[in-house]
Design a protein around this motif. Structure first.
Motif, mmCIF file in Angstrom:
data_model
loop_
_atom_site.group_PDB
_atom_site.id
_atom_site.type_symbol
_atom_site.label_atom_id
_atom_site.label_comp_id
_atom_site.label_asym_id
_atom_site.label_seq_id
_atom_site.Cartn_x
_atom_site.Cartn_y
_atom_site.Cartn_z
ATOM 1 N N LYS A 181 11.854 1.911 -1.413
ATOM 2 C CA LYS A 181 13.308 1.986 -1.263
ATOM 3 C C LYS A 181 14.001 0.893 -2.073
ATOM 4 C CE LYS A 181 14.262 5.517 1.349
ATOM 5 N NZ LYS A 181 13.126 6.194 0.740
ATOM 6 N N LEU A 182 13.670 0.861 -3.363
ATOM 7 C CA LEU A 182 14.361 -0.031 -4.273
ATOM 8 C C LEU A 182 15.056 0.824 -5.328
ATOM 9 C CD1 LEU A 182 11.723 -2.857 -4.974
ATOM 10 C CD2 LEU A 182 13.877 -3.097 -3.751
ATOM 11 N N HIS A 183 16.347 0.586 -5.486
ATOM 12 C CA HIS A 183 17.095 1.324 -6.489
ATOM 13 C C HIS A 183 16.974 0.582 -7.808
ATOM 14 C CE1 HIS A 183 20.528 3.530 -8.235
ATOM 15 N NE2 HIS A 183 20.806 2.372 -8.785
ATOM 16 N N VAL B 134 26.683 3.115 10.302
ATOM 17 C CA VAL B 134 26.622 3.121 8.845
ATOM 18 C C VAL B 134 27.436 4.313 8.376
ATOM 19 C CG1 VAL B 134 25.140 3.286 6.824
ATOM 20 C CG2 VAL B 134 24.297 2.146 8.862
ATOM 21 N N LYS B 135 28.366 4.057 7.498
ATOM 22 C CA LYS B 135 29.173 5.154 6.983
ATOM 23 C C LYS B 135 28.313 6.030 6.080
ATOM 24 C CE LYS B 135 33.298 2.591 6.009
ATOM 25 N NZ LYS B 135 33.443 1.599 7.057
ATOM 26 N N ASP B 136 28.588 7.320 6.145
ATOM 27 C CA ASP B 136 27.840 8.286 5.353
ATOM 28 C C ASP B 136 27.834 7.941 3.868
ATOM 29 O OD1 ASP B 136 27.770 11.853 6.079
ATOM 30 O OD2 ASP B 136 26.232 10.326 5.922
ATOM 31 N N LYS B 137 29.002 7.621 3.390
ATOM 32 C CA LYS B 137 29.066 7.159 2.002
ATOM 33 C C LYS B 137 30.237 6.210 1.859
ATOM 34 C CE LYS B 137 31.216 11.341 0.136
ATOM 35 N NZ LYS B 137 30.275 12.427 0.437
ATOM 36 N N ALA B 138 30.175 5.398 0.857
ATOM 37 C CA ALA B 138 31.233 4.395 0.676
ATOM 38 C C ALA B 138 31.436 4.086 -0.791
ATOM 39 C CB ALA B 138 30.868 3.120 1.431
ATOM 40 N N VAL C 147 21.155 -2.142 7.727
ATOM 41 C CA VAL C 147 21.668 -1.446 8.918
ATOM 42 C C VAL C 147 21.975 -2.411 10.066
ATOM 43 C CG1 VAL C 147 21.128 0.264 10.707
ATOM 44 C CG2 VAL C 147 20.457 0.676 8.342
ATOM 45 N N TYR D 31 27.835 3.526 -2.196
ATOM 46 C CA TYR D 31 26.636 4.351 -2.105
ATOM 47 C C TYR D 31 26.980 5.787 -1.774
ATOM 48 C CZ TYR D 31 27.434 3.158 2.833
ATOM 49 O OH TYR D 31 28.005 2.952 4.070
ATOM 50 N N ASP D 32 26.009 6.669 -2.001
ATOM 51 C CA ASP D 32 26.242 8.104 -1.797
ATOM 52 C C ASP D 32 25.801 8.609 -0.433
ATOM 53 O OD1 ASP D 32 25.220 8.592 -5.222
ATOM 54 O OD2 ASP D 32 27.236 8.368 -4.379
ATOM 55 N N ASP D 33 24.789 8.030 0.116
ATOM 56 C CA ASP D 33 24.342 8.416 1.462
ATOM 57 C C ASP D 33 23.547 7.258 2.038
ATOM 58 O OD1 ASP D 33 21.921 10.532 -0.135
ATOM 59 O OD2 ASP D 33 21.590 8.520 0.655
ATOM 60 N N VAL D 34 23.114 7.418 3.255
ATOM 61 C CA VAL D 34 22.485 6.298 3.955
ATOM 62 C C VAL D 34 21.226 5.781 3.246
ATOM 63 C CG1 VAL D 34 20.764 6.823 5.751
ATOM 64 C CG2 VAL D 34 22.893 5.745 6.373
ATOM 65 N N TRP D 35 20.430 6.710 2.653
ATOM 66 C CA TRP D 35 19.235 6.244 1.948
ATOM 67 C C TRP D 35 19.609 5.498 0.679
ATOM 68 C CZ3 TRP D 35 18.952 10.004 5.472
ATOM 69 C CH2 TRP D 35 17.861 9.976 6.327
ATOM 70 N N MET E 169 22.320 3.815 0.393
ATOM 71 C CA MET E 169 22.799 2.525 0.892
ATOM 72 C C MET E 169 21.633 1.563 1.027
ATOM 73 S SD MET E 169 23.131 0.259 3.595
ATOM 74 C CE MET E 169 22.877 0.991 5.208
ATOM 75 N N MET E 170 20.559 2.043 1.639
ATOM 76 C CA MET E 170 19.401 1.178 1.869
ATOM 77 C C MET E 170 18.785 0.717 0.551
ATOM 78 S SD MET E 170 17.522 2.497 5.299
ATOM 79 C CE MET E 170 17.744 4.227 5.513
ATOM 80 N N SER E 171 18.624 1.633 -0.375
ATOM 81 C CA SER E 171 18.006 1.274 -1.662
ATOM 82 C C SER E 171 18.858 0.274 -2.422
ATOM 83 C CB SER E 171 17.812 2.504 -2.538
ATOM 84 O OG SER E 171 16.931 3.404 -1.931
ATOM 85 N N TYR F 161 26.653 7.400 10.670
ATOM 86 C CA TYR F 161 25.397 7.339 11.400
ATOM 87 C C TYR F 161 25.547 6.277 12.479
ATOM 88 C CZ TYR F 161 22.836 10.229 8.119
ATOM 89 O OH TYR F 161 22.394 11.281 7.359
#
Lengths: 100, 484, 470
Positions: free
Chosen positions: A15-17, A89-93, B321, B330-334, B336-338, C134
């Protein structure tokens, strides 16, 4: 040699972008790091069948007795978003814009 | 020198109050830190509060405990309730734990005065303190040089007398190496001697909290205070022997193993220090035993594979979180995490996460992680055999002398400097770095004393004997600190 | 082409310990979000797991009850995957050395289901997706679970439902879990494939999750079976995937989640030492294993001569069985009848029957059965007394006294009927002459004599019987 695809796969698991440049750079760095890890194959030691754990005299485990939980305000205190007593956590931001 | 005893005397004789002592340390810290950068946070309020309590105790005529009122620096990966604990990372820049690490709880209960949280490499990953999000800690002997890592800030603070002693953590050498670079004593206890509860995990089966101080005596005193079994840490057993009470024994007949072929530093000045130390121990009646450690090079890949695997797992919890940094775009929760993780972690941390994930991933697990685990057992068996033939091992702490800042070594070249220290963490033995000389340009050089399991008293006693025999000439007094 | 379904089950059961598996937070259900939490179960940096010894014991008890071999030495492993309800991004579970292995469950229809393994692990928190956000609650995070994995030995929906029913009965009897699907203390994932009847090779299996009731399980299996049949019969291939069951539509749908390749990267949990159960602890578990429902059932049928159907209903709930046994030695059939026909009426639901919070005590029930068996009160009175006892907590004697129901045992009743016959020769004569209605007068007379406590049907019967001999 660690390929760019390999880095992408690992980064997804971890989980690293990573940007394209970062991925390419990491592929390069990881190639030498993995080569270093490969030196494990130079070992002349016999590979032990068993695994040794440093755990000495721990054979007694915890009794099933309730201890008061932490204060919910402490639990939530470091969080970036809450809703009531939930972590939120917001769905998107989008940076700088407020949603909802 | 025996700083703790010295300060305790001052308090006992009321030469100065605890508040005065504390204020002096705080001032010195505040004065030096902008340059030295040993502290990430200077905890003035907490310090003065404890000092006031100690003074109240003195006023009531009560006797002070051995560490009461003594100023301490705690590495910033050790949780201190209500006080920011950052692990020198953007990820935890504003994290305030709501609970204490056991090791701090023990010292706090004894009235130690927290001067501040020590700078370190980010998440304890590094050997120079240069991966810190808050900038590098400098070597107080010479600011152009690194303090070492990952407990660089702690070592710098102790060497600069901005605290009487420090608590660091050591996973592959992170107490001993900065201790060596900064010219202080640094003890990594036996795995399990000190509780890991509340210490932000780097590599769970390698991490141990330990002591940095300006004398063997102080190191022993603090070690006794923190080596308690903790129910909250299943791997903790504590120490059954007092190291402090056992100082001063003759080391005549003590068998000291030296691997003159296998554990050789690349830097001659380091070898000279080891040779010198050997002669001094001989003159005190110790017996030198030649030992063979042909597998020592194997320890590096075994260590990095296993430690990075565990670290990659331990760092998974940082996802934005529940606490810590979180991405705003970010686009979605995953996603966000990445992004949180990419933005919150520095480069070295990311490299180690990648390596750790790699060696655990299917297809590579057997060749790397599984093999390293089994070799770990083999290495342990070898060390156990060797420690049947001698009471302790004398070796270099670091194969090189202190690095200049910005040396830009490649990751792998830097990893290789762990060769003398990481073997010890693999096996879980106690080991300490002892100031044993200086380089041509006056930088400290330490030597390493490695003991048998739970034999901290043996190596501390040897260190004490060495210190007495050398009249403390390898501890340099710096023009720093409060001068008290 | 005749197809057969091949099913394996993975069942998660929440253990009813007081505290979580790795910390001392309460496992109590409900509570405001995040109020049953601590540094450990919210994965705060620096926290460490601390294993609850009762979890190991309960896990071993489950294993013993299912005929498993118990590994007295086992270990915990980290199973890595990412989800907002997983605070550490790994679950502490058991991978290659589970606590229990190689057991079996024999079903009443003859099927034998092999239990491959049972292991202990921690539960995750609860994730709610609401209004574009969430929301996470970690109260449930760290609650101890056992996971029971079977071999693919099920061949029908009936097999599956019988197995789950039996599992529930066993877990509740040994007291390690409430085992309720509706409350989430019993969760079931179904692995299903199909193959031509008689074939040996296994087909490709799919996994169905999100099954919240026995009905859902039944419907999901039937739907998926048909779906796979259709695919194979039209020449296609079943894809190995995880499916989500929608109880509204009755269909299984592919779960398109972000976690495609689940590389769990299992490795031994370094923070938890070797999990040990001593030989003494194991022996103690075996020795104190309570009588399991199956054994009890056999005993009821053999010793008490109950029908299998009746016995099955009684053994299903431990407290009901114990209640029954308090009076069974006097008159098992009568006691069973009272419970199944009468008491169960006012305790209609599963949950109520499990809790068995009735005002009627076992002693009083025993007393009632005794009185009835001795003929001191007739069945009718007994039923009325029973109803009263369920409403109040009084004893039979107290109720009989209070409501003046008593005084008429079977012998006396016969005597009263005889008296009615003697004192009503005209009515008797009419009845004998064929006038059925004349019986009513006699019945009325008996009623008056017994002050209304006689049962009309019983009176009719008794009078008729006596009139034959007159």
């Amino acid at each position: 040699m660690v390929s760019v695809d390999e880095i992408k796969r690992i980064a997804a698991l971890a989980k690293l972008h990573l940007t394209e440049e970062e991925t390419a750079l990491l592929a390069e760095q990881m190639s030498s790091i993995v080569a270093f890890a490969d030196e494990i194959n130079n070992s002349k030691l016999p590979v032990s069948e068993e695994v040794l754990i440093n755990e000495y005299d721990r054979t007694e485990f915890r009794e099933d007795e309730v201890v008061p939980s932490s204060d919910v305000s402490d639990i939530l205190n470091n969080s970036g978003g809450t809703q009531g007593n939930f972590f939120m956590v917001k769905d998107k931001a989008k940076a700088g814009r407020r949603y909802g | 020198m025996a700083d703790i005893k010295h300060y305790r005397e001052l308090l006992k004789t009321k030469a100065l109050s605890c508040t005065e002592l504390t204020e002096a340390f705080l001032s010195a810290a505040e004065k030096e830190n902008p340059e030295l950068n040993a502290y990430i946070s200077i905890t003035k309020d907490a310090a003065l509060k404890t000092a006031a309590e100690v003074d109240a105790k003195i006023a009531r005529g009560e006797e002070l405990g051995p560490l009461e009122g003594i100023p301490v620096v705690i590495k910033d990966n050790i949780c201190t309730k209500g006080i920011r604990t950052t692990c020198a990372s953007r990820m935890l820049e504003n994290y305030v734990p709501f609970y204490d690490a056991t090791v701090w709880e023990l010292l706090n209960a004894q009235g130690a005065v927290l001067i501040g949280k020590g700078n370190m490499d980010e998440f304890a990953m590094g050997s120079t303190n240069e991966t810190s999000y808050f900038g590098r800690a400098k070597n107080p002997h010479n600011y152009d040089y690194v303090a070492g890592g990952s407990s660089g800030g702690v070592a710098a603070a102790v060497a600069g007398k901005l605290a009487a002693f420090g608590i660091g953590t050591d996973t592959g050498g992170s107490i001993r190496q900065p201790a060596s670079f900064c010219g202080v004593y640094g003890l990594k206890p036996t795995y399990g001697a000190v509780s890991r509860y509340g210490i932000v995990a780097h590599a769970s089966s390698f991490d141990q909290a330990g002591v940095l101080a300006n004398s063997a005596e102080d190191t022993a005193l603090v070690f006794d205070a923190i080596s308690k079994r903790d129910e909250r840490d299943m791997t903790s057993v504590g120490s059954k022997v007092s190291s402090y009470e056992n100082l001063g024994r003759s080391i005549k007949g003590l068998k000291i193993g030296i691997a003159s072929e296998d554990l050789v530093a690349s830097d001659e000045e380091v070898n000279a220090a080891v040779e010198n130390a050997k002669e001094i121990f001989k003159s005190l009646g110790a017996e030198i035993v030649e030992i063979k450690l042909p597998f020592i090079k194997d320890c590096l890949p075994v260590y990095y594979i296993l430690a990075c695997a565990e670290a990659s797992s331990n760092l998974g919890k940082f996802d934005g979180v529940r606490y810590g940094y979180h991405a705003e775009d970010y686009d979605d929760v995953w996603d966000m995490m990445s992004r949180t993780r990419s933005e919150g972690f520095g480069d070295e941390v990311k490299r180690r996460i990648i390596l750790g994930t790699y060696v655990l991933s299917s297809g590579y697990f057997d060749a790397y992680y599984k093999k390293a685990q089994r070799l770990r057992a083999s290495i342990t068996k070898e060390f156990d055999k060797i420690l049947d033939t001698c009471d302790m091992i004398l070796a270099p702490t670091v194969p090189i002398t202190p690095l200049k800042a910005g040396a830009q070594m490649s990751p792998v070249d830097l990893y290789r400097t762990d060769i003398c220290t990481c073997a010890v963490n693999i096996v879980g033995l106690p080991s300490m770095s002892v100031p044993a000389g200086f380089t041509e340009n006056d930088l400290p050089v330490g030597v390493q004393l490695i003991g048998g399991r739970f034999k901290e008293d043996v190596i501390l006693n040897a260190a004490y004997a060495f210190e007495k025999a050398t009249e403390g000439r390898y501890i340099k007094s710096l023009e720093m600190g409060c001068g008290i | 082409m005749m197809w057969e379904m091949v099913i394996g089950l993975e069942t998660h059961i929440e253990l009813s310990t007081k505290t979580k598996i790795f910390c001392s937070c309460t496992t109590q259900f409900g509570g405001e979000p995040n109020t049953h939490c601590c540094p450990v179960c919210t994965g705060q940096p620096g926290s460490l797991p601390n294993l609850n010894k009762k979890v190991v014991k309960y896990g071993a008890m489950a294993g013993v009850a299912l005929g498993c071999h118990i590994n007295l030495v086992s270990k915990m492993d980290r199973k890595h995957y990412v989800y907002p309800d997983m605070p550490k991004a790994y679950q502490i579970s058991q991978f290659d050395i589970p606590l229990c292995e190689h057991g079996k469950v024999e079903l009443e229809n003859g099927s034998v289901i092999r239990v491959v393994r049972i292991h202990i692990e921690e539960d995750a928190g609860k994730l709610i997706h609401e209004g574009g956000n969430y929301l996470v609650d970690y109260n449930r995070c760290g609650v101890p679970l056992i996971e029971i994995v079977t071999a693919p030995d099920f061949r029908s929906v009936e097999d599956v439902l019988l197995y789950l029913d039996k599992l529930q009965g066993i877990m509740r009897t040994i007291g390690i879990s409430d085992c309720r699907m509706q409350e989430g203390s019993l969760r079931c994932d179904v692995n299903i494939s199909i193959r031509p009847k008689g074939a040996e090779a296994f087909g490709t299996r799919t996994e169905i999750k999100n099954l919240n009731s026995f009905t859902a399980i039944e419907n999901a299996i039937n739907y998926e079976f048909e779906r796979q049949v259709e695919i194979l019969e039209s020449g296609g291939q079943v894809e190995q995937e995880t499916l989500h069951f929608n109880s509204d539509t009755g269909e299984t749908r592919s779960m398109r989640d972000k976690e495609n390749a689940n590389d769990y990267r299992y490795f031994r949990e370094p923070d938890v030492v070797t999990v040990r159960l001593s030989q003494e602890e194991y022996d103690e578990i075996v020795a104190s294993m309570p009588e399991l429902p199956e054994q009890r059932l056999k005993r009821y049928v053999e010793e008490y001569n109950l029908t299998e159907a009746d016995a099955r209903l009684l053994v299903k709930y431990r407290k009901v069985a114990e209640f029954f046994e308090a009076a069974a030695d006097i008159d098992a059939k009568s006691a069973a009848a009272f419970i199944l026909t009468n008491i169960f009426k006012s305790v209609p639901t599963e949950v109520q029957r499990e809790e068995w919070n009735i005002k009627l005590s076992a002693e009083n029930f025993r007393e009632l059965v005794k009185l009835t068996a001795e003929g001191k009160i007739n069945k009718n009175i007994a039923k009325r007394v029973l109803d009263r006892m369920l409403e109040t907590a009084l004893s039979p004697a107290e109720i009989i006294e209070k409501e003046k129901l008593g005084g008429i045992d079977n012998k006396e009743f016969e005597a009263v009927c005889r008296k009615a016959i003697e004192e009503n020769p005209a009515a008797v004569a009419d009845y004998k002459a064929g006038k059925e209605k004349a019986l009513q007068a006699l019945i009325g007379y008996v009623m008056r004599l017994t002050r209304g406590t006689a049962n009309p049907a019983e009176t009719t019967e008794e009078l008729k019987k006596l009139l034959e001999t007159v």
